[in-house]
Design a protein around this motif. Structure first.
Motif, PDB file in Angstrom:
ATOM      1  N   ASP A 113       0.757  -1.167  -0.056  1.00  0.00           N
ATOM      2  CA  ASP A 113      -0.129  -0.353   0.258  1.00  0.00           C
ATOM      3  C   ASP A 113       1.280   1.725   0.434  1.00  0.00           C
ATOM      4  OD1 ASP A 113      -3.115  -1.339   0.387  1.00  0.00           O
ATOM      5  OD2 ASP A 113      -2.763  -1.287   2.483  1.00  0.00           O
ATOM      6  N   VAL A 115       4.012   3.978  -0.257  1.00  0.00           N
ATOM      7  CA  VAL A 115       5.147   4.741  -1.060  1.00  0.00           C
ATOM      8  C   VAL A 115       6.289   4.984   0.124  1.00  0.00           C
ATOM      9  CG1 VAL A 115       5.714   6.269  -2.619  1.00  0.00           C
ATOM     10  CG2 VAL A 115       3.546   4.736  -3.459  1.00  0.00           C
ATOM     11  N   ARG A 151      -0.420   4.959  -1.439  1.00  0.00           N
ATOM     12  CA  ARG A 151      -0.146   4.924  -2.883  1.00  0.00           C
ATOM     13  C   ARG A 151      -1.688   5.610  -2.975  1.00  0.00           C
ATOM     14  NH1 ARG A 151      -1.676  -1.519  -4.300  1.00  0.00           N
ATOM     15  NH2 ARG A 151      -3.438  -1.097  -3.574  1.00  0.00           N
TER      16      ARG A 151
END
Length: 264
Positions: A113, A115, A151
């Motif tokens: 999920d 970044v 994300r």
């Protein structure tokens, strides 16, 4: 005081409607005059209620549209069990450490999920950092700046800056290399590779208005404060081996402290 109660009462009514999906995220709120008429409130109470809802991240402003309902942001929950959780994981196998980390634990996310980014810079300790770390001014430090976001969102969960004396890390070059991030198991796992065991963690939490840069990076609406968490990690020899500052958005971060008391 009467005006404050009116603001809170109207904010509570609007909050319930928003959480029930009326209006839905992205939709505008009724005009101030309509809100005043519908809820039997004066314009000052409407303005005060909107200030409260903006600070909670429920309402934002869009040019030409006025106040609109915002989509819920993913929250961050920090508690006082996370450090023992991280310490225990530092001794697990690599596969286990790669499976989830502190951010996933705090946000209920999974690895895919997120970044993540990290930036390492060699700096020297100014007076404030020297005092926080218990080292002389001018001591070489590794500054690590971390950002992690979901994300599906533009803003990170928080803004983290960490400082570690470089002499603690030099025996393991990978610890000085930002490309090795995200390090499985986090900071305590990193320190374990050079024989450092964290003995205690002290966190001090304050609140303040964000700086303009913080407000922009965190996507904060008008009136939203930030929590500032300053964390000192001390090893078993009594050295502060990591000092960090974490800036958390007040509209979606919560700090929970549980104190277990001895029974009589």
């Amino acid at each position: 005081m009467v005006g404050h109660r009116a603001n809170e009462r109207l904010a509570g009514e609007l909050r319930r409607r928003i959480r029930a999906g009326d209006p839905a995220p992205g939709e505008p709120l009724p005009s101030g005059a309509e809100l005043a008429e519908r809820h039997g409130a004066d314009p000052a109470a409407v303005r005060g209620a909107l200030v409260i809802l903006r600070a909670e991240g429920l309402v934002g402003d869009r040019p030409g549209r006025g106040p609109v309902v915002l989509a819920p942001r993913r929250g961050v929950l920090r508690n006082d069990e996370r450090h023992q959780w991280e310490k225990d994981r530092a001794r697990t196998d690599l596969r286990e450490r790669r499976s989830t980390g502190a951010t996933e634990n705090d946000t209920g996310s999974v690895v895919d999920d997120l970044v993540f980014s990290a930036r390492y810079t060699r700096v020297v300790a100014d007076a404030g950092l020297a005092e926080a770390l218990g080292v002389p001014e001018g001591t070489a430090l590794l500054e690590r700046v971390y950002r992690t976001r979901h994300r599906d969102e533009d803003a990170p969960f928080g803004l983290t800056s960490s400082y570690i004396p470089i002499d603690l890390l030099e025996s393991e070059p990978a610890l000085l290399d930002e490309s090795a991030e995200p390090w499985p198991g986090g900071t305590q796992s990193q320190l374990r590779t050079v024989g450092v065991e964290v003995d205690r963690v002290e966190e001090r939490v304050t609140a303040r208005p964000p700086t303009p840069d913080e407000a922009e990076e965190l996507g904060l609406g008008e009136g939203v404060a930030v929590m500032v968490l300053r964390k000192a990690s001390t090893d078993t020899r009594g050295r502060v081996v990591d000092w960090s500052e974490v800036v958390l958005p007040g509209d979606r971060a919560e700090a929970v402290f549980t104190t277990r008391l001895e029974r009589w």
